[in-house]
Design a protein around this motif. Structure first.
Motif, PDB file in Angstrom:
ATOM      1  N   VAL A 104     -31.221 -25.815  -2.414  1.00 38.62           N
ATOM      2  CA  VAL A 104     -31.493 -25.402  -1.030  1.00 38.62           C
ATOM      3  C   VAL A 104     -30.926 -26.431  -0.061  1.00 38.62           C
ATOM      4  O   VAL A 104     -30.277 -26.073   0.937  1.00 38.62           O
ATOM      5  N   ASP A 105     -31.151 -27.699  -0.349  1.00 32.60           N
ATOM      6  CA  ASP A 105     -30.609 -28.763   0.507  1.00 32.60           C
ATOM      7  C   ASP A 105     -29.071 -28.724   0.519  1.00 32.60           C
ATOM      8  O   ASP A 105     -28.450 -29.011   1.540  1.00 32.60           O
ATOM      9  N   ASN A 106     -28.478 -28.378  -0.624  1.00 34.15           N
ATOM     10  CA  ASN A 106     -27.024 -28.259  -0.690  1.00 34.15           C
ATOM     11  C   ASN A 106     -26.505 -27.192   0.281  1.00 34.15           C
ATOM     12  O   ASN A 106     -25.518 -27.404   0.995  1.00 34.15           O
ATOM     13  N   ILE A 107     -27.170 -26.056   0.284  1.00 30.98           N
ATOM     14  CA  ILE A 107     -26.760 -24.961   1.179  1.00 30.98           C
ATOM     15  C   ILE A 107     -26.901 -25.401   2.630  1.00 30.98           C
ATOM     16  O   ILE A 107     -26.008 -25.170   3.458  1.00 30.98           O
ATOM     17  N   LEU A 108     -28.023 -26.042   2.944  1.00 27.16           N
ATOM     18  CA  LEU A 108     -28.264 -26.471   4.320  1.00 27.16           C
ATOM     19  C   LEU A 108     -27.259 -27.530   4.764  1.00 27.16           C
ATOM     20  O   LEU A 108     -26.803 -27.524   5.910  1.00 27.16           O
ATOM     21  N   LEU A 109     -26.874 -28.435   3.854  1.00 27.44           N
ATOM     22  CA  LEU A 109     -25.884 -29.448   4.207  1.00 27.44           C
ATOM     23  C   LEU A 109     -24.514 -28.809   4.424  1.00 27.44           C
ATOM     24  O   LEU A 109     -23.784 -29.219   5.331  1.00 27.44           O
ATOM     25  N   THR A 110     -24.179 -27.807   3.627  1.00 30.25           N
ATOM     26  CA  THR A 110     -22.908 -27.099   3.826  1.00 30.25           C
ATOM     27  C   THR A 110     -22.843 -26.523   5.238  1.00 30.25           C
ATOM     28  O   THR A 110     -21.824 -26.657   5.925  1.00 30.25           O
ATOM     29  N   LYS A 111     -23.936 -25.914   5.670  1.00 25.74           N
ATOM     30  CA  LYS A 111     -23.972 -25.356   7.021  1.00 25.74           C
ATOM     31  C   LYS A 111     -23.915 -26.461   8.067  1.00 25.74           C
ATOM     32  O   LYS A 111     -23.200 -26.355   9.068  1.00 25.74           O
ATOM     33  N   GLU A 112     -24.685 -27.536   7.841  1.00 23.21           N
ATOM     34  CA  GLU A 112     -24.732 -28.654   8.798  1.00 23.21           C
ATOM     35  C   GLU A 112     -23.345 -29.266   9.018  1.00 23.21           C
ATOM     36  O   GLU A 112     -23.008 -29.692  10.127  1.00 23.21           O
ATOM     37  N   LEU A 113     -22.535 -29.295   7.966  1.00 25.64           N
ATOM     38  CA  LEU A 113     -21.201 -29.873   8.066  1.00 25.64           C
ATOM     39  C   LEU A 113     -20.209 -28.944   8.778  1.00 25.64           C
ATOM     40  O   LEU A 113     -19.054 -29.307   8.979  1.00 25.64           O
ATOM     41  N   GLY A 114     -20.678 -27.762   9.161  1.00 23.07           N
ATOM     42  CA  GLY A 114     -19.813 -26.833   9.892  1.00 23.07           C
ATOM     43  C   GLY A 114     -18.731 -26.224   9.025  1.00 23.07           C
ATOM     44  O   GLY A 114     -17.607 -25.978   9.493  1.00 23.07           O
ATOM     45  N   ALA A 115     -19.076 -25.961   7.765  1.00 15.65           N
ATOM     46  CA  ALA A 115     -18.085 -25.425   6.838  1.00 15.65           C
ATOM     47  C   ALA A 115     -17.522 -24.093   7.343  1.00 15.65           C
ATOM     48  O   ALA A 115     -18.273 -23.198   7.728  1.00 15.65           O
ATOM     49  N   ASP A 116     -16.208 -23.978   7.331  1.00 13.21           N
ATOM     50  CA  ASP A 116     -15.567 -22.698   7.610  1.00 13.21           C
ATOM     51  C   ASP A 116     -15.605 -21.815   6.372  1.00 13.21           C
ATOM     52  O   ASP A 116     -15.626 -20.591   6.475  1.00 13.21           O
ATOM     53  N   VAL A 117     -15.584 -22.455   5.209  1.00 15.84           N
ATOM     54  CA  VAL A 117     -15.631 -21.746   3.938  1.00 15.84           C
ATOM     55  C   VAL A 117     -16.632 -22.453   3.025  1.00 15.84           C
ATOM     56  O   VAL A 117     -16.561 -23.665   2.843  1.00 15.84           O
ATOM     57  N   TYR A 118     -17.574 -21.688   2.473  1.00 16.15           N
ATOM     58  CA  TYR A 118     -18.530 -22.213   1.504  1.00 16.15           C
ATOM     59  C   TYR A 118     -17.900 -22.116   0.114  1.00 16.15           C
ATOM     60  O   TYR A 118     -17.470 -21.043  -0.300  1.00 16.15           O
ATOM     61  N   SER A 119     -17.883 -23.231  -0.605  1.00 20.24           N
ATOM     62  CA  SER A 119     -17.301 -23.255  -1.941  1.00 20.24           C
ATOM     63  C   SER A 119     -18.265 -23.932  -2.899  1.00 20.24           C
ATOM     64  O   SER A 119     -18.514 -25.129  -2.798  1.00 20.24           O
ATOM     65  N   PHE A 120     -18.830 -23.163  -3.806  1.00 19.81           N
ATOM     66  CA  PHE A 120     -19.725 -23.738  -4.813  1.00 19.81           C
ATOM     67  C   PHE A 120     -19.625 -22.901  -6.086  1.00 19.81           C
ATOM     68  O   PHE A 120     -19.290 -21.725  -6.063  1.00 19.81           O
ATOM     69  N   GLY A 121     -19.876 -23.549  -7.187  1.00 22.98           N
ATOM     70  CA  GLY A 121     -19.790 -22.828  -8.447  1.00 22.98           C
ATOM     71  C   GLY A 121     -20.313 -23.669  -9.586  1.00 22.98           C
ATOM     72  O   GLY A 121     -20.646 -24.843  -9.420  1.00 22.98           O
ATOM     73  N   PRO A 122     -20.391 -23.059 -10.765  1.00 23.78           N
ATOM     74  CA  PRO A 122     -20.906 -23.768 -11.931  1.00 23.78           C
ATOM     75  C   PRO A 122     -19.916 -24.803 -12.446  1.00 23.78           C
ATOM     76  O   PRO A 122     -18.702 -24.644 -12.300  1.00 23.78           O
ATOM     77  N   VAL A 123     -20.446 -25.856 -13.019  1.00 25.48           N
ATOM     78  CA  VAL A 123     -19.601 -26.835 -13.682  1.00 25.48           C
ATOM     79  C   VAL A 123     -19.102 -26.220 -14.988  1.00 25.48           C
ATOM     80  O   VAL A 123     -19.890 -25.691 -15.781  1.00 25.48           O
ATOM     81  N   ILE A 124     -17.787 -26.279 -15.198  1.00 26.49           N
ATOM     82  CA  ILE A 124     -17.190 -25.775 -16.431  1.00 26.49           C
ATOM     83  C   ILE A 124     -16.711 -26.980 -17.243  1.00 26.49           C
ATOM     84  O   ILE A 124     -15.666 -27.556 -16.931  1.00 26.49           O
ATOM     85  N   PRO A 125     -17.443 -27.385 -18.280  1.00 19.07           N
ATOM     86  CA  PRO A 125     -17.019 -28.546 -19.074  1.00 19.07           C
ATOM     87  C   PRO A 125     -15.727 -28.253 -19.841  1.00 19.07           C
ATOM     88  O   PRO A 125     -15.375 -27.084 -20.056  1.00 19.07           O
ATOM     89  N   PHE A 126     -15.050 -29.298 -20.267  1.00 11.75           N
ATOM     90  CA  PHE A 126     -13.833 -29.116 -21.055  1.00 11.75           C
ATOM     91  C   PHE A 126     -14.126 -28.416 -22.373  1.00 11.75           C
ATOM     92  O   PHE A 126     -13.256 -27.789 -22.967  1.00 11.75           O
ATOM     93  N   THR A 127     -15.374 -28.509 -22.837  1.00 12.35           N
ATOM     94  CA  THR A 127     -15.750 -27.828 -24.077  1.00 12.35           C
ATOM     95  C   THR A 127     -15.852 -26.321 -23.885  1.00 12.35           C
ATOM     96  O   THR A 127     -15.859 -25.563 -24.858  1.00 12.35           O
ATOM     97  N   GLY A 128     -15.950 -25.899 -22.619  1.00 12.44           N
ATOM     98  CA  GLY A 128     -16.087 -24.480 -22.327  1.00 12.44           C
ATOM     99  C   GLY A 128     -17.513 -23.980 -22.397  1.00 12.44           C
ATOM    100  O   GLY A 128     -17.785 -22.819 -22.118  1.00 12.44           O
ATOM    101  N   GLU A 129     -18.470 -24.841 -22.761  1.00 10.78           N
ATOM    102  CA  GLU A 129     -19.872 -24.454 -22.872  1.00 10.78           C
ATOM    103  C   GLU A 129     -20.566 -24.625 -21.525  1.00 10.78           C
ATOM    104  O   GLU A 129     -20.795 -25.741 -21.068  1.00 10.78           O
ATOM    105  N   VAL A 130     -20.906 -23.504 -20.899  1.00  7.89           N
ATOM    106  CA  VAL A 130     -21.489 -23.527 -19.558  1.00  7.89           C
ATOM    107  C   VAL A 130     -22.999 -23.388 -19.657  1.00  7.89           C
ATOM    108  O   VAL A 130     -23.504 -22.522 -20.372  1.00  7.89           O
ATOM    109  N   ASN A 131     -23.719 -24.240 -18.902  1.00  9.81           N
ATOM    110  CA  ASN A 131     -25.179 -24.213 -18.951  1.00  9.81           C
ATOM    111  C   ASN A 131     -25.790 -23.595 -17.697  1.00  9.81           C
ATOM    112  O   ASN A 131     -26.958 -23.836 -17.397  1.00  9.81           O
TER     113      ASN A 131
END
Length: 225
Positions: A104-131
């Motif tokens: 939630v804080d991440n979303i609010l900080l994105t807005k606070e920074l005046g983002a023109d584009v919101y970019s967020f996503g899952p971490v994709i490890p080199f192993t390919g195993e996503v949690n």
């Protein structure tokens, strides 16, 4: 997009931007934390957008993941780039051990920074195993849309890697921007972001995307800036 590869020094980056600008396209930079002076020079060379995530609003978590780097320096640079009139694409990573409150804080900080584009996503490890569950990312998209109704929210390549239907589901959840890889086939093998991912041919990828947009009552447009 060089990542934080300092082989791409000032002279190389300026030359690359100038050459791309001759194609009369919008140039986005994804080069990590560099000096304000360099970013000013790249703006004068023709760059107009920057993709630079703050990665986590939790300073302690950020500095645990990014040892040797400064959270405050990164956030300040994003603010400085906004003041330089760059189009700002920023956001955070999901799946680095954060709590729900942090998201939630991440979303609010994105807005606070005046983002023109919101970019967020899952971490994709080199192993390919996503949690990270796809539904969590879809919920974050939906909440971001409620918090910032006029924002441009990306369906990131990382999200699409989780599931073939993620592009459509992301758009239905509240996203309104997509990223297509239009790298010519002969060069794609030189640049892999996600293990095992197969990209469509450029023409087919564009056609499929346009057809998808029309199928859900949307229409393609550019960044609108």
């Amino acid at each position: 997009q060089s990542g934080e590869d300092y082989w791409y020094d000032e002279a190389k980056l300026i030359e690359i931007v100038k050459r791309i600008r001759k194609l009369n396209v919008l140039v986005f930079l994804s080069i990590g934390v560099r000096s304000k002076n360099l970013y000013e020079k790249l703006y004068r060379a023709g760059a107009r957008g920057v993709l630079l995530r703050f990665e986590s609003s939790d300073k302690e978590l950020f500095e645990k993941q990014r040892q040797g780097t400064s959270f405050d320096e990164r956030v300040q640079l994003i603010k400085d780039l906004k003041n330089m009139n760059y189009i700002i694409a920023t956001g955070f990573l999901v799946g680095i051990g954060e709590k729900m409150e942090t998201i939630v804080d991440n979303i609010l900080l994105t807005k606070e920074l005046g983002a023109d584009v919101y970019s967020f996503g899952p971490v994709i490890p080199f192993t390919g195993e996503v949690n990270v569950e796809k539904d969590l990312i879809l919920k974050i998209i939906a909440v971001s849309r409620f918090i910032d109704k006029k924002s441009k929210i990306l369906v990131t390549s990382a999200l699409e890697t989780l599931d073939a239907s993620a592009r459509k589901e992301g758009l239905m959840a509240g996203a309104n921007s997509l990223m297509l890889n239009v790298t010519p086939k002969r060069y794609k093998n030189l640049y892999h972001l996600y293990p095992g991912r197969k990209d469509e041919e450029i023409v087919r990828a564009i056609d499929d995307t346009v057809n998808l947009l029309y199928s859900i009552g949307r229409a393609p447009t550019d960044l609108g800036i």
